[in-house]
Design a protein around this motif. Structure first.
Motif, PDB file in Angstrom:
ATOM      1  N   LEU A  87      -5.819  -8.161  55.213  1.00 54.40           N
ATOM      2  CA  LEU A  87      -5.562  -8.075  53.776  1.00 54.40           C
ATOM      3  C   LEU A  87      -6.355  -6.971  53.080  1.00 54.40           C
ATOM      4  CD1 LEU A  87      -5.111 -11.808  52.683  1.00 54.40           C
ATOM      5  CD2 LEU A  87      -3.447 -10.189  53.603  1.00 54.40           C
ATOM      6  N   PRO A  88      -7.670  -6.858  53.290  1.00 53.55           N
ATOM      7  CA  PRO A  88      -8.389  -5.749  52.631  1.00 53.55           C
ATOM      8  C   PRO A  88      -7.826  -4.384  53.003  1.00 53.55           C
ATOM      9  CG  PRO A  88      -9.938  -7.367  53.474  1.00 53.55           C
ATOM     10  CD  PRO A  88      -8.594  -7.735  54.033  1.00 53.55           C
ATOM     11  N   SER A  89      -7.428  -4.240  54.264  1.00 56.93           N
ATOM     12  CA  SER A  89      -6.851  -2.968  54.699  1.00 56.93           C
ATOM     13  C   SER A  89      -5.520  -2.716  54.007  1.00 56.93           C
ATOM     14  CB  SER A  89      -6.665  -2.983  56.217  1.00 56.93           C
ATOM     15  OG  SER A  89      -6.024  -1.798  56.662  1.00 56.93           O
ATOM     16  N   ALA A  90      -4.695  -3.762  53.905  1.00 57.53           N
ATOM     17  CA  ALA A  90      -3.397  -3.626  53.250  1.00 57.53           C
ATOM     18  C   ALA A  90      -3.566  -3.268  51.780  1.00 57.53           C
ATOM     19  CB  ALA A  90      -2.607  -4.928  53.388  1.00 57.53           C
ATOM     20  N   PHE A  91      -4.509  -3.914  51.110  1.00 58.50           N
ATOM     21  CA  PHE A  91      -4.730  -3.637  49.694  1.00 58.50           C
ATOM     22  C   PHE A  91      -5.190  -2.198  49.478  1.00 58.50           C
ATOM     23  CE2 PHE A  91      -5.936  -8.399  49.166  1.00 58.50           C
ATOM     24  CZ  PHE A  91      -4.595  -8.742  49.277  1.00 58.50           C
ATOM     25  N   GLN A  92      -6.029  -1.729  50.372  1.00 59.34           N
ATOM     26  CA  GLN A  92      -6.518  -0.352  50.259  1.00 59.34           C
ATOM     27  C   GLN A  92      -5.394   0.648  50.480  1.00 59.34           C
ATOM     28  OE1 GLN A  92      -9.804   0.561  52.860  1.00 59.34           O
ATOM     29  NE2 GLN A  92      -9.913   2.702  52.231  1.00 59.34           N
ATOM     30  N   GLN A  93      -4.557   0.395  51.485  1.00 59.41           N
ATOM     31  CA  GLN A  93      -3.432   1.287  51.751  1.00 59.41           C
ATOM     32  C   GLN A  93      -2.443   1.290  50.592  1.00 59.41           C
ATOM     33  OE1 GLN A  93      -1.623   0.836  55.692  1.00 59.41           O
ATOM     34  NE2 GLN A  93      -3.542  -0.023  56.450  1.00 59.41           N
ATOM     35  N   TYR A  94      -2.235   0.118  50.006  1.00 62.48           N
ATOM     36  CA  TYR A  94      -1.331   0.000  48.871  1.00 62.48           C
ATOM     37  C   TYR A  94      -1.838   0.822  47.687  1.00 62.48           C
ATOM     38  CZ  TYR A  94       1.314  -2.367  45.124  1.00 62.48           C
ATOM     39  OH  TYR A  94       2.119  -2.662  44.048  1.00 62.48           O
ATOM     40  N   SER A  95      -3.122   0.710  47.419  1.00 60.10           N
ATOM     41  CA  SER A  95      -3.725   1.470  46.325  1.00 60.10           C
ATOM     42  C   SER A  95      -3.592   2.969  46.562  1.00 60.10           C
ATOM     43  CB  SER A  95      -5.204   1.094  46.191  1.00 60.10           C
ATOM     44  OG  SER A  95      -5.821   1.838  45.167  1.00 60.10           O
ATOM     45  N   THR A  96      -3.815   3.384  47.792  1.00 63.16           N
ATOM     46  CA  THR A  96      -3.689   4.806  48.134  1.00 63.16           C
ATOM     47  C   THR A  96      -2.248   5.274  47.960  1.00 63.16           C
ATOM     48  OG1 THR A  96      -5.520   4.685  49.702  1.00 63.16           O
ATOM     49  CG2 THR A  96      -3.984   6.527  49.962  1.00 63.16           C
ATOM     50  N   PHE A  97      -1.308   4.451  48.387  1.00 65.58           N
ATOM     51  CA  PHE A  97       0.112   4.793  48.270  1.00 65.58           C
ATOM     52  C   PHE A  97       0.498   5.004  46.810  1.00 65.58           C
ATOM     53  CE2 PHE A  97       4.451   3.504  47.388  1.00 65.58           C
ATOM     54  CZ  PHE A  97       5.190   4.281  48.280  1.00 65.58           C
ATOM     55  N   LEU A  98       0.062   4.110  45.948  1.00 65.74           N
ATOM     56  CA  LEU A  98       0.417   4.217  44.531  1.00 65.74           C
ATOM     57  C   LEU A  98      -0.148   5.476  43.903  1.00 65.74           C
ATOM     58  CD1 LEU A  98       0.024   0.529  43.272  1.00 65.74           C
ATOM     59  CD2 LEU A  98       2.092   1.697  44.066  1.00 65.74           C
ATOM     60  N   LYS A  99      -1.333   5.889  44.332  1.00 66.82           N
ATOM     61  CA  LYS A  99      -1.942   7.102  43.801  1.00 66.82           C
ATOM     62  C   LYS A  99      -1.192   8.352  44.246  1.00 66.82           C
ATOM     63  CE  LYS A  99      -6.616   5.156  43.606  1.00 66.82           C
ATOM     64  NZ  LYS A  99      -7.982   5.203  44.197  1.00 66.82           N
ATOM     65  N   GLU A 100      -0.557   8.276  45.410  1.00 67.51           N
ATOM     66  CA  GLU A 100       0.101   9.451  45.991  1.00 67.51           C
ATOM     67  C   GLU A 100       1.585   9.512  45.681  1.00 67.51           C
ATOM     68  OE1 GLU A 100      -0.845   9.140  50.119  1.00 67.51           O
ATOM     69  OE2 GLU A 100      -2.921   9.851  49.852  1.00 67.51           O
ATOM     70  N   ASN A 101       2.114   8.511  44.983  1.00 64.82           N
ATOM     71  CA  ASN A 101       3.541   8.476  44.660  1.00 64.82           C
ATOM     72  C   ASN A 101       3.731   8.182  43.174  1.00 64.82           C
ATOM     73  OD1 ASN A 101       5.231   8.429  47.432  1.00 64.82           O
ATOM     74  ND2 ASN A 101       3.283   7.360  47.731  1.00 64.82           N
ATOM     75  N   LYS A 102       4.925   8.487  42.676  1.00 66.99           N
ATOM     76  CA  LYS A 102       5.218   8.298  41.252  1.00 66.99           C
ATOM     77  C   LYS A 102       5.711   6.883  40.999  1.00 66.99           C
ATOM     78  CE  LYS A 102       7.825  10.147  37.342  1.00 66.99           C
ATOM     79  NZ  LYS A 102       8.814  11.164  36.882  1.00 66.99           N
TER      80      LYS A 102
END
Length: 272
Positions: free
Chosen positions: A39-54
């Motif tokens: 879960l912590p890894s998924a949350f971090q990846q999700y946050s990164t994805f949102l920053k890199e996409n519109k």
């Protein structure tokens, strides 16, 4: 050699005691990687994805993603509470986002992080169509498919180590050939059929979730017919695909609709 044989029962012992029973299927599945890591890894990846996409905000479609996602989440909690699993989703951090992309896709990370791409909206068409996709993607998370996939990868790595040891005295080129052969064997013998199994499970549970949420499961057929039309017949043969063919999927859904309706009726939801 003695050391290698000693590790085998230890590995088997670890696998036997690293299983979890899923409340939606009643099946015991591999859980070699715990949620405390996933879960912590998924949350971090999700946050990164949102920053890199519109991320699309302030539109009717963006609000619809949130509305449908919340209803599906509530349906999952109703099911779990009614079946003795209250608090099962306590570590989930639900979030629903619409992201600008031509890709016809949507996904849900472990822990309830959900993204819809704008490219799928012409096919979902309305709230019910979106519920078909939302139920399916949320089901992947609730069924712990991410955890099972990671556990399968752990086992595959163990197998790879075994192959490497077996050809360790050979030249580098032979070692590469052996590893490639192993990869092909796992891809068509284990990995892809395993993924199709996950897709079928997610279809079944997703259908139930959308029905409990008040969306008519019969509309799932129309959605997948639109998906089939959108593919233009360019889908790969089913045995080479990680998803069931559209024909197979539609036939399975038609058979599951009465069961989904019956489950929804337990929560006071009926359809004409």
């Amino acid at each position: 050699m003695k050391r290698r044989y000693l590790l085998i029962p230890i590995a088997i012992f670890g696998i036997v005691y690293s299983c979890a029973t899923n409340p939606f299927t009643g099946k015991s599945t591999l859980a070699l990687v715990p949620d405390s890591q996933i879960l912590p890894s998924a949350f971090q990846q999700y946050s990164t994805f949102l920053k890199e996409n519109k991320v699309v905000t302030g539109t009717a479609d963006a609000q619809r993603v949130v509305t449908v996602g919340t209803k599906i989440k509530n349906a999952a909690e109703k099911y779990l509470n009614a079946n003795g699993y209250k608090g099962y989703l306590k570590d989930y951090q639900w979030d629903y986002k619409l992201v600008e992309s031509k890709e016809v896709n949507a996904w849900c990370m472990p822990g309830g992080k959900i993204v819809f791409y704008t490219g799928i909206l012409p096919i979902t068409k309305d709230e019910t169509g979106m519920a078909v996709v939302m139920g399916h993607e949320v089901a992947h998370a609730l069924l712990n498919h991410g955890q099972q996939r990671m556990s399968a990868d752990v086992l595959q790595q163990l197998g790879s180590v075994g192959v490497g040891a077996a050809v360790g005295n050979q030249s580098e080129s032979i070692q590469k050939i052996a590893m490639q052969a192993y990869g092909v064997g796992t891809q068509y013998g284990v990995t892809l059929p395993f993924s199709r199994s996950h897709e079928s499970e997610a279809d079944k549970v997703g259908l139930t979730l959308m029905a409990i949420a008040g969306y008519n499961p019969e509309q799932s057929v129309a959605f997948w017919e639109r998906m089939a039309a959108n593919s233009g017949g360019n889908a790969p043969p089913e045995f080479m695909s990680t998803h069931p063919s559209n024909t197979t999927r539609i036939a399975n859904l038609k058979a599951l609709i009465p069961q989904a309706k019956a489950e929804a009726a337990k929560y006071g939801v009926t359809f004409k």
